[in-house]
Design a protein around this motif. Structure first.
Motif, short mmCIF file in Angstrom:
data_model
loop_
_atom_site.label_atom_id
_atom_site.label_comp_id
_atom_site.label_asym_id
_atom_site.label_seq_id
_atom_site.Cartn_x
_atom_site.Cartn_y
_atom_site.Cartn_z
N THR A 1 0.84 -1.09 -0.05
CA THR A 1 0.01 -0.07 0.10
C THR A 1 0.77 1.24 0.07
O THR A 1 0.31 2.56 -0.19
CB THR A 1 -0.83 -0.11 1.15
N LYS A 2 2.20 1.23 0.34
CA LYS A 2 2.88 2.33 0.41
C LYS A 2 4.28 1.90 0.37
O LYS A 2 4.83 0.94 1.00
CB LYS A 2 2.64 3.16 1.64
N VAL A 3 5.36 2.64 -0.36
CA VAL A 3 6.61 2.40 -0.46
C VAL A 3 7.40 3.87 -0.39
O VAL A 3 7.03 4.91 -0.93
CB VAL A 3 7.01 1.91 -1.92
N GLU A 4 8.47 3.88 0.61
CA GLU A 4 8.89 5.24 1.02
C GLU A 4 10.52 5.01 1.08
O GLU A 4 10.87 3.94 1.51
CB GLU A 4 8.58 5.72 2.30
N LEU A 5 11.15 5.99 0.77
CA LEU A 5 12.72 5.85 1.06
C LEU A 5 12.64 5.76 2.54
O LEU A 5 12.22 6.68 3.44
CB LEU A 5 13.49 6.95 0.52
N ALA A 6 13.69 4.93 2.91
CA ALA A 6 13.81 4.79 4.43
C ALA A 6 14.60 6.16 5.02
O ALA A 6 14.37 6.60 6.10
CB ALA A 6 14.90 3.67 4.88
N ARG A 7 15.36 6.81 4.19
CA ARG A 7 15.96 8.34 4.61
C ARG A 7 14.98 9.02 4.72
O ARG A 7 15.04 9.77 5.75
CB ARG A 7 16.84 8.55 3.36
N ASP A 8 14.03 9.12 4.02
CA ASP A 8 12.88 10.36 4.19
C ASP A 8 12.08 10.00 5.54
O ASP A 8 11.69 10.87 6.09
CB ASP A 8 12.04 10.01 3.00
N VAL A 9 11.80 8.45 5.70
CA VAL A 9 11.10 8.33 6.81
C VAL A 9 11.82 8.60 7.99
O VAL A 9 11.33 9.15 9.09
CB VAL A 9 10.73 6.91 6.81
N ALA A 10 13.04 8.46 8.19
CA ALA A 10 13.98 8.95 9.48
C ALA A 10 14.12 10.20 9.46
O ALA A 10 14.06 10.71 10.67
CB ALA A 10 15.43 8.31 9.26
N LEU A 11 14.36 10.87 8.39
CA LEU A 11 14.27 12.53 8.59
C LEU A 11 13.18 13.15 8.88
O LEU A 11 13.01 13.83 9.82
CB LEU A 11 14.75 13.30 7.19
N ALA A 12 11.85 12.36 8.51
CA ALA A 12 10.52 12.89 9.03
C ALA A 12 10.32 12.85 10.50
O ALA A 12 9.88 13.50 11.26
CB ALA A 12 9.41 12.40 7.98
#
Length: 102
Positions: A79-90
Motif C-alpha cells: 500500500t505504500k513505499v517510502e525511502l527509509a531516509r525520508d522516513v527517518a528524517l521526517a
C-alpha cells in the motif's frame, strides 16, 4: 510481487532483500539507564503481524537504497513505499513521513 520504487518505478521483488520490521530504524538510546533492557527488546521481542506491516527492504540489485514498504502480510498487497531516509528524517523532524504510494 512488484515494489513501486519511489525513484525508479515498478521493480520485481527479486531485486530486493527483505531485512525485517521497519521498527528496527528506531534504535534505543545506548546511554539510557535501562539501555540493556531496551536493546534486549529491540533485538529479540517483535510481533509477528498478520495484516498491515511496515518492513525494511534493501534494493541490492539496483540503486542500493533502503525502503520502508507497507505491506499486508496476508495478501502481500503493498500500500505504500517510502525511502527509509525520508522516513527517518521526517521522524527526526517530528513530521509525518510522506512517500510514494505502492
Amino acid at each position: 510481487m512488484i515494489i513501486n520504487h519511489p525513484l525508479l518505478g515498478p521493480r520485481d521483488a527479486a531485486e530486493f532483500y527483505y531485512l525485517g520490521d521497519a521498527s528496527l530504524m528506531d534504535r534505543p538510546d545506548w546511554q539510557a539507564s535501562d539501555a540493556a533492557e531496551q536493546f534486549y527488546e529491540y533485538q529479540y521481542l517483535r510481533d509477528n503481524v498478520a495484516g498491515e506491516h511496515r518492513e525494511l527492504w534493501y534494493h541490492e540489485h539496483g540503486d542500493r537504497s533502503w525502503l520502508v514498504v507497507t505491506r499486508d502480510t496476508l495478501t502481500h498487497e503493498i500500500t505504500k513505499v517510502e525511502l527509509a531516509r525520508d522516513v527517518a528524517l521526517a521522524k527526526k523532524a517530528g513530521a509525518a513521513p510522506t512517500g510514494g504510494e505502492g
